[in-house]
Each structure stands twice: as C-alpha cells, then as structure tokens.
Design a protein around this motif. Structure first.
Motif, PDB file in Angstrom:
ATOM      1  N   ALA A   1      -6.689  -0.460  -7.643  1.00 26.02           N
ATOM      2  CA  ALA A   1      -5.467  -0.303  -6.846  1.00 26.02           C
ATOM      3  C   ALA A   1      -4.733   0.989  -7.180  1.00 26.02           C
ATOM      4  O   ALA A   1      -5.339   2.051  -7.279  1.00 26.02           O
TER       5      ALA A   1
ATOM      6  N   MET B   1      -4.722  -0.923   4.306  1.00 30.71           N
ATOM      7  CA  MET B   1      -5.968  -0.967   3.533  1.00 30.71           C
ATOM      8  C   MET B   1      -7.082  -0.327   4.356  1.00 30.71           C
ATOM      9  O   MET B   1      -7.877   0.461   3.858  1.00 30.71           O
TER      10      MET B   1
ATOM     11  N   HIS C   1       0.794  -1.222   0.000  1.00 31.25           N
ATOM     12  CA  HIS C   1       0.000   0.000   0.000  1.00 31.25           C
ATOM     13  C   HIS C   1       0.831   1.278   0.000  1.00 31.25           C
ATOM     14  O   HIS C   1       0.376   2.298  -0.496  1.00 31.25           O
ATOM     15  N   CYS C   2       2.029   1.240   0.602  1.00 32.30           N
ATOM     16  CA  CYS C   2       2.691   2.527   0.881  1.00 32.30           C
ATOM     17  C   CYS C   2       3.693   2.961  -0.174  1.00 32.30           C
ATOM     18  O   CYS C   2       3.982   4.145  -0.288  1.00 32.30           O
TER      19      CYS C   2
ATOM     20  N   GLY D   1      -6.372   2.554  -3.776  1.00 32.91           N
ATOM     21  CA  GLY D   1      -5.787   1.352  -3.179  1.00 32.91           C
ATOM     22  C   GLY D   1      -6.824   0.518  -2.447  1.00 32.91           C
ATOM     23  O   GLY D   1      -6.554  -0.603  -2.043  1.00 32.91           O
ATOM     24  N   ASP D   2      -8.008   1.078  -2.275  1.00 30.17           N
ATOM     25  CA  ASP D   2      -9.053   0.362  -1.536  1.00 30.17           C
ATOM     26  C   ASP D   2      -9.908  -0.449  -2.510  1.00 30.17           C
ATOM     27  O   ASP D   2      -9.994  -0.136  -3.700  1.00 30.17           O
TER      28      ASP D   2
END
Lengths: 163, 806, 284
Positions: free
Chosen positions: C102, B726, A46-47, C189-190
C-alpha cells in the motif's frame, strides 16, 4: 443505532461530540468540529486528501471511524501553522508553486509534516516514496517534491542556527 | 527625470505584471486549509440528496418502490421520474442538442444511471434510503461496441427518438446513429490518395477515460421561498451558463437565480456539464423549502459524470516518395454513450477534431465523424484539452509515425519537412481553420538540440544491439511530438453553447486610493486566475498586482461569461481583461492631461503613470489619477474609474509545442520507465512563467496517466471495471518523472497581449509523445501501431506478438 | 460511500473479544487496522451488525525475539515492522515486503494480523509468511491453537480460522542467508500483478535450502516445494532458476482482472520469481 460519546484532542483543543459508531472521522472533523481543511477525494483510502496526523501517524481520516479516535491526539492542517506564523512547509508550497486547485494540499502538507519529522533530511526519492499515499491531479508532483525538499533544508538550517 | 522617481525597470518590477513569476495569492488560504469547496458549504437545516443508480447497463424499469426508504428515520422524500414529469424536468437538454433523462424514465441506458433521488436529513440517512429503495428491472441486450451499433441485431437504445430521421446535427441513418459530421473535400482527398506515391493507413483508437478531478462534482441548492430567490452553489466550470440553463428549465426568472462556484478542486472538463444531481437538488429544495446538498462519491463520478475521448480514428495519409505529405483522410467512430452530452460548441458536434492536420501543411484533407449511441455513460468532455483536440493531435502524431515507417524515414525529419512555415501564417488549413501564428521549425530545432536527438538515436541503436545480443531485456523508445492546439473559443459567430455566444468578460473598478477589484466571467479550478489576471491588469493600468483583487464565480456580481474550459480563459477573458484595462487607461489619460494642464495627446504612458511628453518629471501616477477621478470635478468627464469589456475574439489562438520522451521498456514485464521528458511550449506571450511551468508539469502527468494506463473500461455487459482509484490509474509521486520545460515565444497577432493559453497543451502534446515513445521502442521489430493505454499487460502483449518472448 | 449501521465494541483483552464473538455470532466482525474492512463496509459489500475493534488490546501488539524465534503480535502495524531494527536484523525480508504494501498512511494503520487473517489473495503478508514457514496462533473459546501459515489458507477469504477465533500472533524462525521480496504492481497502492518471496541459504557455492512463495497468483498464496527443491543442491544457475520458475508457474492459478489476462500473469510471475531468486542468491 444509538450515538456514543466521543472525545479527542484536535489541534491542541479538547473536543467532544455524539456520533454514530459508523460515522467516519473525516465527517466528524469536518462537520462537527469545523476542521474543513482535510478533504474527501476517493473514499477508498487511495488519494490521501483526508490525511490528518493522529497520535504521531499520518492517517487517512476517511477510513477511520470517529469512535476509533477516542482519546486520540489529532492535528489537521488547521493546527500546523497560523496565519501569522505559517509553517515552513506552507510557505515553501507557495514559494515553489506546489499547489494549484488546493484540494490535495492540506493532506499533502499534513503528510509532509510527519514525513519530515521521521526523516528530516530526505532524498528526492525518499520524498517521492514517502508522499506516495497522496494523489495530486494538478501539479505533477515536481513542485511538491521541490517544496518539501526546500522546507527540509530550511528547517535543518534553522535547527543548526539554534544550536 | 525627477530624482524621486525610480527607474522604469524598477517601477515595472514593482507592479509584478506580465512575465513575472509572481507567487500565487490563492495559496495563502489553500495552504492553511481555508479553501471553500462545495462540500464546505453548509447551511442551516440543509438536507442531503443521494442517488439510487442502475446496476444494469440496459434494462427496463418495471417498478420503483420507495416505501421502505420513506419509512427509514431521516428520509424525507424519494424523487422519481414520475415526480419530475409534471415539472417537465424528468428529461433535460444536453449541451449537444440531445436530451438526457434526469431520472430513469421507463428504462436505464448505462450502469450508474440515476434512477431515484433520496432526500434525507443527513448523508448517512440518505445512503440508507438509497439502499432501501426497491427497483425491479428487466434486463435488455446491451450494446457496448460502437462498431456493432448498426448491425441488424443491435438493440435500439434510444426508443424515445428511434424514429427521428433528423438529429441536432443533421440526418440520422439508424436509431443508434447520432450524426455524421464531414469537413474538407472528400473527392479531392480520395483522388490524392489514389495517385499518391505512398499511402499509410492505420486505425488509431483513443480509449475512453475520465477527467477525475480530486474533488468530485456537487452542489447545494437553496430555494428561499420568502423572496423567491434560488441560490445554487456548485462545482461549475461555467456558472453563468448554469444560471441561464437553470432559468430556462425551471421557469424561474434569471434574476431570481444566483449561481456561485466556490473554490473548485480541479475540473479538467468534468465540471462543464449539467448533471441530474443539480436538477434533482433544485427540485428537492423547491419541494422541501430547505437547502439540499448533493455531492457524488468517487465511484459515481467515474461511472456517471463526463467521460472523455472514446474515438476510433481510421486514417490514411498520402505522401510523395521523399516525404512531402499530400493528403489526409480520417474517419472517426465516436462512442458518445447513451445520451449525446458532449460539451462542444453547437456547430461542432465532433469539437475541433478538424484540427487533425496538426502542424503540417497538408493541402488536401477530409474528415468524417460518426456519433454513435452505446450503453455507456454520457459525456464526451474536453478532458484537459480544447474540444476533441487531444484526439486530433494523437491521430495526426501517430499517423506521422506510421507514415515515417512506411517511408523508411526518420520521423523528426518527416515532421520538419512538412511543417507549416513561419511565413505561411496566418495559415488557412484544408479543414477550415486559420492558424494565427507559429514558428514550428525554430521550436523543433531547439527541442532536438536540447535533447541531442542524434545522440539519443545512437544510444537507442546501441541498446537495440545489446538487446539482440541478449545483454538486456530493455528497449529504448524515443517519442516525438509536435502539436498544434486550437483554443480560446469563440468567436461568437462560430462558437456557442446552447445558443450562448462564447465571448468572455471583465469588469474593473479602480478604487479612489488606487487599488482595484476585477471580476471575470471565468472561474479558476486551480489555474491561478486571481494571480495572473491581476498581472495583466497591473501591466495595463500601472496598479501593482498586489493591489488588485480578482473575483470570479458569483453570477450576481461577475459579468456574464462562458466559463473556464478549453484553455479559453487567457485567450478570451484575458483579452477582455486587457481591453478593460485599456479603457481605464484611456479615461485616465484624459484625467491626467487635465491635471497636468496639457492636451490629451501631450501625455504619454510610462509604466504606472502618464507623463508630459518630453517632460517626464511632470506626471500623474495612476494612484493620483484614481483619486482625482472620484474627488475632483473634471469638466466633460464622469466621476469614477471603472470599465467593463466583453471580448469576442476575432479568431482562436494556436499554441504549439515540441515534446520529446525517452523511455525504457522491459519486454518481459511490460513496465516502462520514463528516462527523460523534454517539453517545449510556445503559448505566445508568457504571463507568469512559474504558473506556466506548473501547468505543463500537471498536464504532462495527466498525459502520462492516460497514455500509460488510465481508462474507463467496460465488460461485455456494460459493467464499469474501473470504478475506484485502485483500478482507475492516477499516478503517484513515485510513478511520475521529473520534466524539463522550455519555451519559445510567438505572440498571437490578434490577442491584445499576444497570449495564447497553455493549460491544456501538455495533455494534447503529452499523450502522443508518451505513446509514440512506446511504439518507437518496438519499431525495429516491425511494429507500426499499438493502442493505448500502454499498461503493463498491453505492452507485454505487443512484445509477445512480436515474438520477443520466444 | 457510507457504511451501514453497526454497534461498536472495544474489548481490552483477547478473552473479552472472544466472548463478544461468541455472544454476537454471525453479525460480528473483528477489525484490526481496518484498511481492508472499512472500504468494504463503505461500499456496503460487508454488512455487519457489530464491529469488534482490537486496537485497545495491548497484548496483541509488539515484536519480540526469543531464542531465534520472532513473535509478532497481530496488531503490530506495517509501519512498526518497517521501523523495527531488531526485526530487520532477524528477518530482513519482512521489512522489504512491508515497504511494498500500500502506501505510507495505510502502513501506519494496516496490521500484520489483519493482512494475514482476512484471506485476501491480494495481500502480501500471507505469501511471505508461507515463505517464512510461520505459525499463526489462534485464540478461541477453547484456548489457543497453532496453525502453520502453509496450512491456513483455503480459498479467497476462507481460512482455517473459526468464526469465534482471533488470530493473536505470528511466529517464525529468524532467517539466515539471502532473501528478497519482489512485487510488480501498476502503481503504489495497488495489489500485486505478481509478487514473490524467496529465502535461500548457501553452502560452499551451492544452494543449501530455499523457500519460495507467491502472492496474488491464485485464490490463496502459493508455496511451492517443487520450486524450492529445484534450487537446492544447484549453484542457482540459469538452468536451476528456469526449473524453479517453471515449477512455481505450474503451481499458480491466476485469474484475469484489470491487471491483465492469465497468460500475462503467468509469464510475469515467472519473470518476477526469477528476479527474486537472483536477488536473494546475490545476498546469500
């Protein structure tokens, strides 16, 4: 499980090592090849702190096994500029205060490097969308965006001057 | 003037001193990937530690079987509480006067609690070992809701202190009760409330969240048995405190411990505390004789180290009919989790929550805070704010809005009517603080004008009419905030952590050729100390900032200091830096006078030199003075040019600001778009405007995250629901708006250079500002208050409850 | 977050991959882009003895269009879908949806095959493929077979794919008319709080055909004939949109999670679908 032989090009240099199949590319780059620029931030892709450039794509090295990078051509932040010849992005991040703690910075610059190759003259919106895979906790992104826009302008000006 | 002498302004500019947007010296290495963070520290033969953690929020540990783990290749040791007990390290003191299990001692009290520490040759083997340790648990009833902690059927969490009637902060009335902290005048406040024209009441919950720096916490412990010296690298916001605590806990003499904070990838309060990982790494290094690294992963970070907030604040605010506030009452239930590990100064178990009268002249006030144990992670750190100041600011800025609704008044006007006036400073607040300086009305008027406040209200009214006509489904909200921070702890007489007084320090050495090195007791985590402290020194000593190295974080070389958190670096270490610089200048004056063959009083400071009064062509530059200090025998003056200052501030500083947020809410989806955000900060003297602006952008983005979705959420049996990025909301560049920054400059009267600190203001002011905007959008439909985080579904729920979907 | 040990295999053709699946049995898993599987392995929520990586199988890559039929190799990345001019002309909804998956880095690695095959209800492509009425080609020990996307999903992570099969390609007819993919999410991204894919064709001011599918609102993607039917023959006015969303909302079965409770998701699903229909209609 046994180790396997892995070979890749990192910042223009051929590098090889033995690695377990489960070893993550980020660990091999950092610990075996000494490329400590890419960092580990979230471990779930994610980062973006671990972003590297692999075969012309921006890739999160925490979500790739080293064995999958066999024969790959990899550029990390260490390959983007040199102390004597900083990449424009590196200079612009400094000029526009596009970093604070510095932890996300290698991933940010490495991602921006690919973004500007694909889109040399992005709008602010395109920069924000194109950088959305990289989290920063310090800057609020405003100066990162500014730095990337400034780098694009400078790169384009240099290109024009060369023509 | 000597023809060769450039004009004053030119010489001053060359120093890159105070007020210069100097580019950061740190960035040269950071942009090249050459930072040195904790996971970059690799030593020969280094081992890795990893934790077995509790899957349960409350359970008895029946047995721990490490055999399978120990049989796994690469696993060298598995430490449990039993192994630490003989060293008396199975528990450790917390910063708040409580104690905390290092490894589960018979039971676990929160999900993610450390149960066993596996030591292996590499991080892969350590993780395998963690998987192989067999732990048998017996589940116990779980306490998640602090409001139920003292009910008859509530499980007792801390059996170790179940019968203790007295805690670190006074009497305890129940095994799950930690303390009650009272400030102000209860009776007088209740009398004011009883007699008031208008009383507005609201319960304001500031949810649990987490600082979540991009780099997690970690350390490398290396016990060198040959010379008996322990070196500890780690992500420490307060390295000297860690050294002292490590010495007290381990019995290793303090001079044999060296603590090094390398580059830190963001802290925001997460890296103030002392965590079991540090203790276990040290023990493992002592046991194995090898360096041991421990770095937590993101899930461990979010689940176990240092939550923030979790304050349930019930308020009553009294006013006259025309809006003069007469009293404020607040009761807070503070959910501290399983151990009271809040990082507050000792005398302040609820931090500086008693700044909750905010920017307003409220003559009568009362605050009570109850600390409560629950089956959640310990922490309670100041996440990008001074101790509990963001809670206080959120509380008062919501209460102002609630009161404005009750009064039928515009809240901008209500604020202006009640601000502490410029001439009232220094101002003694009803809850005990002495505000150093402020000019709230000027800042407020500037802010309202900058955004055309009246015009915004008109637009809002028009949009509301369009909404009612069915032409749009979006409501416009205008969020206002005027906050006052309290930062820069000490003074030592009020503020200590574990008995250690909260001063700070700077040591300067001027080299013979006129360049310098300065070392401080603080540690940057991205704030740019190496840049800004050099600027303070440049102005004080006339040495160009580019010729000054600033070093922090190595306890063997840096002077003792209490570290960086609570915006204390500029107010305290910045002051120490200026004072040390002045000591240098005082000695330089004697040397200059000697060299110029005049009396000390006959020379005067001129940017970068001492010149003879009335004869500016006769001067000695600081560079010349430095050379002479080392190389010329000067009667009555010791050789060398060095100074050290330990600064105990006489008071804290009180930065303030006026923020305005405009957003649009889609009532059907619950999404919010930030249309505009204006932030005016007054942090006193501005050292580096570029860095101030960057701090404000970053702090506002953290505020955006907190207000709009970021939380540590638990289910009813204490499972953490937000353990990865997330679900734990960190906005990307896409969700983050651009901000407009502005300033006024009201110097602190007691700080040597008038600076107040700014890093945390945007979080303190930003959170209520975003939240007020969301609440304001619904004001026309009768809403007085809705809780954060304002994520999509909660906004939607508010709209739904107000009948906007009918 | 460290994955457990496994052996790594890198077959160069589909037959080789299938042989490995046959030989290694339950312990083997196929990996495409890896951005769903590898995080699960790191969290030790997916434990496997053998990882069969499809990245070297050239036959699984690329986009081709033949006689109006689009065929996409399973290992084609989201990034490649976005960059393909040919695909954008033939079925622009794919690009619009892929851009909402994403983030850029994940899209360079994430593949269409991985996205549709793993059966994660949060993935965007399955719903889109149902909207497109795509056909999946599965290769197994007994050769190839075709399964309609609308028949493929059984439950979360359960699909019509047999253990020894590999999803090799996806094909669908190029689209005409209006299209839209809308997704509400908390951040880039969720996964979707609610997402929907809509294709509409128009004939003389009336809706001639419609196809509607929704994402992350049940344990499988939801294709709704009833919702599509509610639009056909209408001028896609408010009443028709209301009828279509009501039909779609009746077909979904969302679960409560951190994005919100069921009631909220159902409401947002209706709102998002209405917007998707409106946008698709405006392009028809």
């Amino acid at each position: 499980m046994g180790k396997v032989h892995v070979k890749m090009t990192v910042n223009g240099q051929e590098m090889e090592t033995l690695a377990e199949p489960r070893e993550l590319l980020i660990h091999v780059l950092r610990e075996q090849f000494g490329m400590k620029g890419p960092h580990i931030g979230c471990e779930t892709s994610h980062c973006g702190a671990c972003t590297i450039d692999m075969d012309g794509k921006s890739v999160k090295a925490c979500t790739v096994f080293a064995v999958q990078a066999e024969s790959a051509d990899i550029t990390t932040i260490e390959g983007i500029g040199t102390p004597d010849n900083l990449h424009v992005l590196q200079a612009m991040f400094r000029e526009h205060h596009g970093l604070q703690c510095g932890y996300c910075t290698p991933g940010m610059i490495t991602r921006a490097y690919r973004l500007l190759q694909e889109n040399p003259d992005p709008t602010e919106e395109e920069v924000r969308f194109g950088m959305a895979g990289n989290l920063c906790r310090c800057t609020g992104y405003q100066n990162i965006v500014k730095a990337i826009m400034a780098a694009a302008a400078e790169m384009n000006a240099a290109k024009e001057a060369a023509q | 003037m000597n023809e060769m002498t450039p004009p004053k302004a030119e010489r001053a500019a060359a120093l890159k001193g105070l007020g210069t947007s100097r580019r950061r010296v740190e960035d040269v290495r950071f942009t090249q990937g050459k930072g040195n963070y904790i996971d970059d520290v690799n030593l020969p033969g280094m081992l890795f530690g990893d934790f077995v953690r509790s899957p349960y929020a409350h359970a008895r540990v029946k047995s721990i079987n490490p055999e399978a783990a120990l049989a796994h290749p690469g696993v060298l040791a598995v430490l449990t509480a039993k192994d630490l007990e003989p060293l008396n390290l199975h528990w450790m003191p917390t910063l708040a006067g409580d104690k905390q299990m290092v490894l589960a001692d018979g039971k676990v009290l929160f999900q993610g609690q450390e149960v066993a520490f596996v030591v292996a040759t590499d991080r892969y083997a350590a993780a395998d070992g963690v998987d192989l340790v067999e732990v048998e648990y017996e589940e116990l009833p779980v306490l998640v809701d602090p409001m139920k902690a003292e009910l008859p059927d509530a499980p007792v969490l801390r059996e170790d202190i179940a019968d203790a009637k007295e805690g670190a902060h006074g009497p305890r009335r129940h095994p799950n009760h930690i303390f009650t902290w009272e400030q102000g005048d209860k009776d007088a406040t209740e009398a004011v409330l009883a007699e008031a024209d208008v009383v507005a009441e609201e319960m304001v919950y500031y949810h649990r969240t987490h600082p979540c720096p991009l780099e997690t916490c970690g350390c490398v412990a290396s016990m060198d048995k040959v010379n008996g010296k322990l070196t500890l690298w780690g992500t420490f916001q307060a390295p000297h405190v860690v050294r002292t605590v490590a010495s007290l806990l381990s019995g290793i003499a303090e001079h044999n411990i060296r603590v090094i904070s390398p580059d830190i990838g963001g802290g925001f309060g997460n890296k103030v505390g002392v965590y079991p990982g540090y203790v276990c790494s040290i023990v493992a290094s002592i046991v194995t004789g090898k360096p041991v690294k421990w770095v937590e992963d993101r899930m461990e970070n979010l689940m176990s180290t240092a939550f923030a907030r979790d304050y349930w604040m019930t308020g009553r605010i009294a006013a006259t009919k025309d809006g003069k506030i007469t009293g404020l009452w607040c009761h807070t239930t503070a959910d501290h989790g399983a151990f009271d590990a809040c990082a507050d100064p000792t005398k302040f178990p609820a931090g500086f929550m008693n700044i909750c009268t905010g920017s307003y002249d409220i003559q009568t006030a009362y605050l009570a805070v109850d600390g409560i144990y629950t089956n959640k992670a310990p922490g309670g750190v100041a996440y990008r704010c001074s101790f509990r100041v963001t809670e206080a600011a959120y509380f008062i800025e919501r209460m102002i809005e609630v009161l404005a609704i009750k009064l039928g008044m515009d809240s901008a006007e209500l604020r202006a009517k009640n601000f502490i006036k410029k001439e009232q400073f220094p101002y003694r607040s009803a809850l005990g603080w002495e505000y150093d300086s402020g000019d709230y009305h000027t800042a407020w008027e500037k802010a309202l004008k900058a955004v055309d406040y009246e015009g915004l209200r008109k637009k809002q009214a028009e949009q509301l009419e369009a909404f009612k006509r069915g032409e749009t489904r979006k409501l416009m909200g205008i969020g206002l905030t005027h906050f006052t921070e309290i930062v820069g702890a000490g003074p030592v007489k009020n503020c200590d952590i574990l008995g250690m007084g909260m001063f700070d320090s700077c040591e300067i050495r001027i080299h013979p050729t006129g360049s310098a090195i300065a070392r401080l007791g603080t540690i940057s985590q991205g704030q740019g100390h190496a840049t800004t402290f050099a600027q303070i020194l440049a102005t004080e000593t006339g040495i160009p900032a580019d010729d000054i190295t600033v070093e922090e974080g190595d306890t063997d070389t840096a002077p003792y200091g209490l570290g960086t958190y609570g915006s204390r670096s500029t107010p305290v270490a910045g002051a120490a830096t200026a004072m040390a610089g002045r000591k240098i200048r005082a000695k330089a004056q004697m040397i200059a006078a000697y060299l110029l063959e005049v009396h000390d009083d006959d020379v005067e400071w001129d940017v970068d030199r001492f010149a003879v009064k009335g004869a500016p062509e006769r001067f000695k530059t600081m560079k010349e003075i430095a050379y002479a200090a080392y190389n010329q025998a000067i009667p009555g003056v010791e050789p060398g040019l060095e100074a050290v200052s330990y600064y105990d501030p006489p008071n804290m500083t009180y930065p303030f600001g006026a923020y305005i947020c405009v957003l649009d809410i889609d009532v059907d989806t619950g999404t919010a778009d930030i249309r505009q955000f204006y932030a005016l900060d007054d942090c006193g003297t501005r050292i580096n405007p570029l860095i101030i602006e960057g701090q404000v952008h970053g702090g506002l983005t953290e505020a955006l995250a907190i207000a709009m979705g970021q939380e540590i959420a638990y289910d009813e049996i204490g499972n953490v629901k937000t353990g990865t990025l997330m679900d734990f909301f960190l906005p990307t560049a896409w969700e983050t708006p651009n901000y407009i920054t502005d300033f006024t400059e009201t110097p602190s009267p007691h700080h040597p250079i008038g600076a107040k600190g700014v890093g945390e203001s945007p979080n303190v002011g930003g959170v209520p500002c975003f939240s007020n905007a969301v609440n304001d959008a619904f004001r026309a439909f009768g809403l007085t208050h809705t809780h954060m985080p304002h994520d999509h579904w909660r906004i939607w729920k508010t709209a739904n409850q107000l009948g906007l979907h009918d | 977050m460290i994955p457990g040990s496994f052996e790594y295999h890198q077959p160069h053709d589909v037959e080789g991959a299938i042989r490995l699946l046959q030989d290694l049995g339950d312990e083997a898993r196929v990996v495409a882009g890896g951005h769903s599987l590898i995080p699960m392995m790191k969290l030790r929520m997916a434990d496997l003895g053998h990882l069969i990586d499809l990245r070297r199988i050239e036959a699984l890559k690329g986009i081709s269009i033949d006689g109006g039929t689009v065929t996409i190799g399973a290992m084609t990345t989201q990034h490649e879908l976005i960059e393909s001019k040919m695909l954008a002309d033939a079925a622009p909804i794919v690009r619009e949806a892929a851009l909402q998956i994403a983030d850029p880095q994940v899209r360079y690695c994430g593949t269409i095959g991985g996205n549709v095959a793993n059966g994660d209800p949060g993935n965007d492509m399955p719903g889109l493929m149902q909207c497109l009425d795509a056909t999946y080609t599965l290769a197994g020990p007994d050769g190839e077979r075709q399964v309609a996307a609308r028949e493929f999903y059984e439950a979360a992570y359960f699909t019509a794919r047999e253990d020894e099969e590999i999803l090799t390609s996806i094909s669908f007819a190029g689209t005409a008319g209006g299209y839209a993919y809308e997704k509400q999410k908390r951040k880039i991204g969720d996964y979707a709080t609610a997402a929907s894919a809509v294709l509409i064709t128009k004939n003389g001011g009336q809706c001639a055909s419609a196809s509607i599918a929704m994402t992350n609102l049940a344990d499988t993607p939801v294709f709704s004939d009833e919702a599509s039917d509610a639009l056909v023959g209408t001028s896609v006015d408010d009443a028709a949109i209301k009828a279509a969303t009501a039909a779609a909302v009746a077909a979904i079965d969302p679960a409560e999670d951190n994005r919100g409770p069921v009631e909220f998701k159902k409401h947002v699903a209706g709102v998002i679908l209405a917007r998707t229909v409106e946008r698709a209609w405006s392009r028809a």
